[in-house]
Design a protein around this motif. Structure first.
Motif, PDB file in Angstrom:
ATOM      1  N   VAL A   1     -17.067  -5.910  -1.478  1.00 54.43           N
ATOM      2  CA  VAL A   1     -15.996  -6.141  -2.448  1.00 54.43           C
ATOM      3  C   VAL A   1     -15.106  -7.313  -2.033  1.00 54.43           C
ATOM      4  N   ILE A   2     -14.438  -7.867  -3.035  1.00 47.75           N
ATOM      5  CA  ILE A   2     -13.436  -8.905  -2.815  1.00 47.75           C
ATOM      6  C   ILE A   2     -12.105  -8.315  -3.273  1.00 47.75           C
ATOM      7  N   PHE A   3     -11.123  -8.328  -2.391  1.00 44.38           N
ATOM      8  CA  PHE A   3      -9.796  -7.810  -2.703  1.00 44.38           C
ATOM      9  C   PHE A   3      -8.933  -8.894  -3.322  1.00 44.38           C
ATOM     10  N   SER A   4      -8.022  -8.488  -4.208  1.00 47.95           N
ATOM     11  CA  SER A   4      -7.045  -9.425  -4.760  1.00 47.95           C
ATOM     12  C   SER A   4      -5.811  -8.653  -5.221  1.00 47.95           C
ATOM     13  N   GLU A   5      -4.744  -9.380  -5.408  1.00 51.65           N
ATOM     14  CA  GLU A   5      -3.491  -8.844  -5.945  1.00 51.65           C
ATOM     15  C   GLU A   5      -2.994  -7.597  -5.210  1.00 51.65           C
ATOM     16  N   SER A   6      -3.239  -7.554  -3.913  1.00 52.91           N
ATOM     17  CA  SER A   6      -2.753  -6.426  -3.111  1.00 52.91           C
ATOM     18  C   SER A   6      -1.249  -6.548  -2.926  1.00 52.91           C
ATOM     19  N   GLY A   7      -0.553  -5.478  -3.258  1.00 52.86           N
ATOM     20  CA  GLY A   7       0.893  -5.465  -3.098  1.00 52.86           C
ATOM     21  C   GLY A   7       1.407  -4.042  -2.978  1.00 52.86           C
ATOM     22  N   ILE A   8       2.604  -3.918  -2.464  1.00 59.89           N
ATOM     23  CA  ILE A   8       3.207  -2.598  -2.300  1.00 59.89           C
ATOM     24  C   ILE A   8       4.535  -2.563  -3.050  1.00 59.89           C
ATOM     25  N   HIS A   9       4.904  -1.366  -3.505  1.00 63.67           N
ATOM     26  CA  HIS A   9       6.192  -1.202  -4.172  1.00 63.67           C
ATOM     27  C   HIS A   9       6.690   0.225  -3.980  1.00 63.67           C
ATOM     28  N   ASP A  10       7.902   0.466  -4.433  1.00 63.35           N
ATOM     29  CA  ASP A  10       8.566   1.760  -4.224  1.00 63.35           C
ATOM     30  C   ASP A  10       8.526   2.143  -2.742  1.00 63.35           C
ATOM     31  N   VAL A  11       8.874   1.175  -1.916  1.00 61.74           N
ATOM     32  CA  VAL A  11       8.822   1.350  -0.460  1.00 61.74           C
ATOM     33  C   VAL A  11      10.073   2.084   0.024  1.00 61.74           C
ATOM     34  N   HIS A  12       9.845   3.099   0.833  1.00 65.06           N
ATOM     35  CA  HIS A  12      10.946   3.817   1.472  1.00 65.06           C
ATOM     36  C   HIS A  12      10.680   3.814   2.977  1.00 65.06           C
ATOM     37  N   GLU A  13      11.672   3.384   3.745  1.00 69.77           N
ATOM     38  CA  GLU A  13      11.546   3.333   5.204  1.00 69.77           C
ATOM     39  C   GLU A  13      12.456   4.366   5.841  1.00 69.77           C
ATOM     40  N   ARG A  14      11.913   5.098   6.780  1.00 69.09           N
ATOM     41  CA  ARG A  14      12.707   5.982   7.631  1.00 69.09           C
ATOM     42  C   ARG A  14      12.557   5.455   9.050  1.00 69.09           C
ATOM     43  N   LYS A  15      13.607   4.867   9.543  1.00 69.39           N
ATOM     44  CA  LYS A  15      13.589   4.265  10.875  1.00 69.39           C
ATOM     45  C   LYS A  15      13.897   5.354  11.886  1.00 69.39           C
ATOM     46  N   LEU A  16      12.914   5.709  12.704  1.00 67.14           N
ATOM     47  CA  LEU A  16      13.102   6.759  13.698  1.00 67.14           C
ATOM     48  C   LEU A  16      13.751   6.247  14.973  1.00 67.14           C
ATOM     49  N   SER A  17      13.519   4.977  15.266  1.00 66.00           N
ATOM     50  CA  SER A  17      14.124   4.344  16.437  1.00 66.00           C
ATOM     51  C   SER A  17      13.976   2.845  16.263  1.00 66.00           C
ATOM     52  N   ASP A  18      14.397   2.094  17.259  1.00 68.17           N
ATOM     53  CA  ASP A  18      14.214   0.632  17.206  1.00 68.17           C
ATOM     54  C   ASP A  18      12.738   0.251  17.339  1.00 68.17           C
ATOM     55  N   TYR A  19      11.897   1.243  17.654  1.00 70.37           N
ATOM     56  CA  TYR A  19      10.485   0.963  17.908  1.00 70.37           C
ATOM     57  C   TYR A  19       9.522   1.705  16.988  1.00 70.37           C
ATOM     58  N   ILE A  20      10.029   2.589  16.127  1.00 68.79           N
ATOM     59  CA  ILE A  20       9.146   3.356  15.244  1.00 68.79           C
ATOM     60  C   ILE A  20       9.774   3.473  13.853  1.00 68.79           C
ATOM     61  N   SER A  21       8.992   3.110  12.821  1.00 65.45           N
ATOM     62  CA  SER A  21       9.408   3.278  11.431  1.00 65.45           C
ATOM     63  C   SER A  21       8.285   3.949  10.656  1.00 65.45           C
ATOM     64  N   VAL A  22       8.681   4.837   9.748  1.00 63.45           N
ATOM     65  CA  VAL A  22       7.732   5.526   8.872  1.00 63.45           C
ATOM     66  C   VAL A  22       8.006   5.042   7.456  1.00 63.45           C
ATOM     67  N   PHE A  23       6.940   4.645   6.764  1.00 59.15           N
ATOM     68  CA  PHE A  23       7.065   4.133   5.394  1.00 59.15           C
ATOM     69  C   PHE A  23       6.259   5.001   4.435  1.00 59.15           C
ATOM     70  N   THR A  24       6.806   5.194   3.245  1.00 54.60           N
ATOM     71  CA  THR A  24       6.022   5.725   2.128  1.00 54.60           C
ATOM     72  C   THR A  24       6.121   4.677   1.029  1.00 54.60           C
ATOM     73  N   PHE A  25       5.011   4.484   0.308  1.00 53.87           N
ATOM     74  CA  PHE A  25       4.989   3.445  -0.726  1.00 53.87           C
ATOM     75  C   PHE A  25       3.763   3.615  -1.610  1.00 53.87           C
ATOM     76  N   GLU A  26       3.788   2.910  -2.740  1.00 56.04           N
ATOM     77  CA  GLU A  26       2.603   2.816  -3.590  1.00 56.04           C
ATOM     78  C   GLU A  26       1.921   1.493  -3.293  1.00 56.04           C
ATOM     79  N   HIS A  27       0.608   1.547  -3.217  1.00 54.41           N
ATOM     80  CA  HIS A  27      -0.190   0.357  -2.935  1.00 54.41           C
ATOM     81  C   HIS A  27      -1.125   0.130  -4.115  1.00 54.41           C
ATOM     82  N   GLU A  28      -1.046  -1.039  -4.700  1.00 54.62           N
ATOM     83  CA  GLU A  28      -1.929  -1.423  -5.804  1.00 54.62           C
ATOM     84  C   GLU A  28      -2.703  -2.661  -5.396  1.00 54.62           C
ATOM     85  N   PHE A  29      -3.973  -2.664  -5.765  1.00 50.92           N
ATOM     86  CA  PHE A  29      -4.787  -3.841  -5.503  1.00 50.92           C
ATOM     87  C   PHE A  29      -5.990  -3.822  -6.427  1.00 50.92           C
ATOM     88  N   LYS A  30      -6.621  -4.971  -6.560  1.00 51.37           N
ATOM     89  CA  LYS A  30      -7.844  -5.078  -7.356  1.00 51.37           C
ATOM     90  C   LYS A  30      -9.000  -5.339  -6.411  1.00 51.37           C
TER      91      LYS A  30
END
Length: 184
Positions: free
Chosen positions: A86-115
């Motif tokens: 396959v060939i990927f295109s138009e990959s992007g993320i939105h509705d991103v939410h970050e929970r920063k657990l420390s200066d060294y760890i972050s947890v993200f939830t988001f929607e990922h769309e791509f073709k």
């Protein structure tokens, strides 16, 4: 005369800057690294994508088909296999939410769309999934150490597109349906 630079500026905005979902992206941040991962898929280069992950036997990835890999080496084989078909295109993320657990760890939830464009049958598909990603700052760089993608309730994970990039009607899509590669 002034308009001659407009196409160059548009291309720079599309290909150089990370897609922005309304959030300000701080240089060197975990969010910037996450956007870089989404953008890396558009280059269709396994090395670019894999560079976003921690090179460890403990790196876990669950793709939206439900397949789980443990260790970057295991995930690497899926990525390389996907790029064969396959060939990927138009990959992007939105509705991103970050929970920063420390200066060294972050947890993200988001929607990922791509073709994707399936090379074998020349069909095009839009894929939309929800993802949780854990990024850790390792040796000064943010890396994905765990990622889990799954379907979104009441949303088709894969929708076939016609030659104009529009969704194919469901009965038409069933006639043309092909099995997605394992890693999708």
């Amino acid at each position: 005369m002034k308009l001659q630079f407009a196409p160059i500026i548009v291309l720079m905005l599309i290909f150089i800057l990370p897609p922005c979902s309304g959030q300000e992206i701080e240089s060197g941040s975990a969010l910037e690294a996450l956007h870089s991962w989404a953008t890396a898929l558009n280059y269709n280069d396994a090395e670019e994508v894999l560079a976003c992950y921690d090179n460890s036997d403990d790196t876990d990835v669950i793709v939206s088909t439900g397949m789980m890999t443990r260790g970057l080496e295991s995930f690497e084989s899926i990525v390389r296999e996907d790029f064969k078909y396959v060939i990927f295109s138009e990959s992007g993320i939105h509705d991103v939410h970050e929970r920063k657990l420390s200066d060294y760890i972050s947890v993200f939830t988001f929607e990922h769309e791509f073709k994707i464009f399936a090379k074998e049958d020349e069909s095009s598909w839009m894929i939309r999934v929800q993802t949780t990603a854990v990024l850790q700052r390792i040796d000064g760089s943010w890396k994905i150490v765990s990622k889990h993608s799954s379907s979104i309730r009441d949303v088709e994970r894969m929708v076939q597109l016609d030659e104009d990039g529009q969704p194919v009607e469901p009965d038409e899509a069933e006639e043309q349906a092909v099995e997605a590669p394992e890693g999708m």
